[in-house]
Write an enzyme that holds these catalytic residues in place. Structure first.
Site, PDB file in Angstrom:
ATOM      1  CG  ASP A  20       0.445  -0.112   2.187  1.00 24.99           C
ATOM      2  OD1 ASP A  20       0.939   0.168   2.072  1.00 24.99           O
ATOM      3  OD2 ASP A  20      -0.843  -0.339   3.304  1.00 24.99           O
ATOM      4  N   GLY A  21       2.072   0.936   0.104  1.00 26.56           N
ATOM      5  CA  GLY A  21       3.492   2.407   0.202  1.00 26.56           C
ATOM      6  C   GLY A  21       3.000   3.067   1.409  1.00 26.56           C
ATOM      7  CG  ASP A  28      16.902  -5.358  -0.932  1.00 32.29           C
ATOM      8  OD1 ASP A  28      17.332  -6.239  -1.212  1.00 32.29           O
ATOM      9  OD2 ASP A  28      15.630  -4.857  -0.596  1.00 32.29           O
TER      10      ASP A  28
END
Ligand code: AMP
Ligand code: MG
Length: 466
Positions: free
Chosen positions: A120-121, A243
């Site tokens: 959902d960010g 990452d």
């Protein structure tokens, strides 16, 4: 009046496939929790309370920003993921601070991007408060790290296993470029992007690195120093995927990270790290694996691949010696030796061995090692007394001064952070501010915050920020 940033953006000028221009998604009612005035001043940022919450909340894009989400890929728990990227973060732009260093201003939890996959960010309040506390504590302990500039609650709910209050952190980093940022262009065989990224990273972080090999050497040196520093304060990153490894040499992405209470050499907190890949004691080994992935990503930039593989392998193989020298220097200082030598390793390892056997508190044992309180950490007092005799014979006159600046009294302990988060969820941020004050003065004895958890308070599991 308005909040202003002296933006001077360069990432937005790189090849277009390296990012997506996208603004933060507005939130319902941004409300300021905390702001870092000292950091703002160092960066030439002017906070104005009339719009600061709107800016951090993403409702108002400040003048000069070029909001974007960065693309990257990475190995997660050893498995290749060809596309990750900023799924819940947006880079507003870069500022050059009073120290002449360029830094990113990023909003974390600022809404979905093309790299959000199914997420959902957003972020809930817990990880925002945790990252604020831990990153500022790390900075105060001299550990290279991203910083926290400000945080807001959004007024919007975030749906996880429960409904939780949403929040956004404004984060500052020398850059958010990761091992995985090189990996994505190598995997896609986009050599022009690799070359542009190389030039950007060199200009920004390693002007001395005139070739990909020299860049690798330089990143390895900083990473080895960083991981040794983590070990010296009992820090477990928890999710050392490629990452989450910044090329700047800063600690980045505080998710399920934690500081150890009692010393357990293979301690794991993260609920998703079932194999203990990122256990405390595995961190140096995993860091080398990560540097090998960086080497692999850089090799295709070299004209002679075979020669490059050989040279890059040698570079990675130098990591253990660099790490061990830094580890010795830092742990030597923790027992008061200004200039520990290889023959001192046994003294350090024997102390750690006793600490492990007796479950001694990592932080408090070192902080109080030269006082009578030290023996309370050890069930086997005779063994500790014998160790202390050996140590006395090795001490220089200045050992107590050396120890005082090498051993924090206050670390952001899990049980305290969880209490602070629970209060914050209930709308009370006074405990957060009190803890922030304590953890940003780590070398000052503090009766409340230097306390190890009692059994009922011990936190055994931590969770990803998502
Ligand atoms: P992390 O494990 O926190 O480093 O995140 C791994 C990847 O998942 C990154 O690409 C993140 O941007 C993405 N991600 C994590 N949480 C969310 C979220 N709530 N919404 C969208 N993307 C997310
Ligand atoms: Mg990450």
């Amino acid at each position: 009046m308005s909040t202003t940033f002296p933006f001077e953006n360069t990432y937005a000028t790189l090849p277009a496939q390296m990012f997506t221009l996208i603004a933060p998604t507005p939130v319902a009612r941004p409300d300021l929790i905390v702001k870092n005035d000292a950091l703002a001043e160092e960066l030439g940022i002017t906070f104005d309370l009339t719009d600061l919450a709107e800016v951090i909340g993403g409702n108002k894009v400040p003048v000069g920003a070029d909001p974007l989400a960065q693309l990257y890929a990475g190995h997660q728990f050893g498995h290749w993921n060809p596309q990750l990227g900023d799924g819940r973060a947006i880079l507003l732009g870069e500022v050059v601070g009073q120290d002449g260093v360029r830094r990113d201003i990023q909003l974390k939890g600022s809404g979905p991007t093309p790299y959000s996959r199914n997420g959902d960010g957003r972020s809930w309040l817990g990880p925002v408060l945790r990252e604020y506390l831990v990153s500022e504590a790390m900075h105060a302990m001299g550990v290279p790290t991203t910083r926290a500039l400000a945080a807001v609650t959004t007024g919007d709910p975030v749906y996880r296993e429960q409904v939780l209050p949403g929040a956004i952190l404004a984060r500052v980093a020398q850059s958010h470029i990761r091992v995985g940022t090189f990996q994505v262009y190598t995997a896609r065989q986009e050599l022009a992007a690799s070359q542009a990224l190389f030039e950007h990273v060199v200009a920004r972080h390693y002007p001395e690195a005139t070739s990909p090999l020299k860049l690798l050497d330089a990143v390895i040196a900083r990473n080895a120093a960083l991981v040794a520093k983590w070990m010296s304060v009992g820090f477990i990153h928890g999710v050392m995927n490629t990452d989450n490894v910044a090329l700047s040499g800063e600690t980045i992405d505080y998710g399920p990270c934690a500081f150890m209470d009692d010393y357990v050499p293979m301690k794991v907190f993260s609920s998703i790290d079932q194999m203990g890949r990122y256990a405390y004691g595995n961190q140096p080994r995993v860091a080398i694996w990560n540097m090998a992935q960086l080497a692999t990503a850089l090799v295709p930039m070299m004209p002679d691949q075979d020669a490059a593989v050989e040279a890059f392998t040698e570079s990675v193989n130098r990591y253990p010696a660099l790490y061990e020298a830094e580890w010795r220097r830092l742990f030597g200082r923790k027992i008061g030796l200004e200039d520990a030598q290889p023959e001192d390793d046994a003294l350090i390892h024997d102390l750690l061995g006793l600490m492990a056997e007796d479950g001694a508190d990592f932080t408090n044992t070192f902080a109080n090692l030269h006082t009578d309180a030290a023996q309370d950490q050890f069930a086997n007092r005779e063994a500790f007394a014998a160790w202390r005799d050996r140590w006395s014979a090795r001490q220089d006159d200045n050992f107590a001064e050396v120890m005082a600046i090498a051993n924090p009294h206050v670390i952001p302990r899990n049980h305290q952070a969880e209490a602070v988060i629970a209060a914050g969820v209930a709308g009370d941020f006074a405990p957060f501010h009190e803890m922030l004050d304590a953890v940003t003065q780590p070398y000052t004895p503090n009766a409340k915050f230097a306390k190890a958890p009692v059994n009922s308070e011990v936190v055994t599991r931590t969770f990803c920020g998502t």
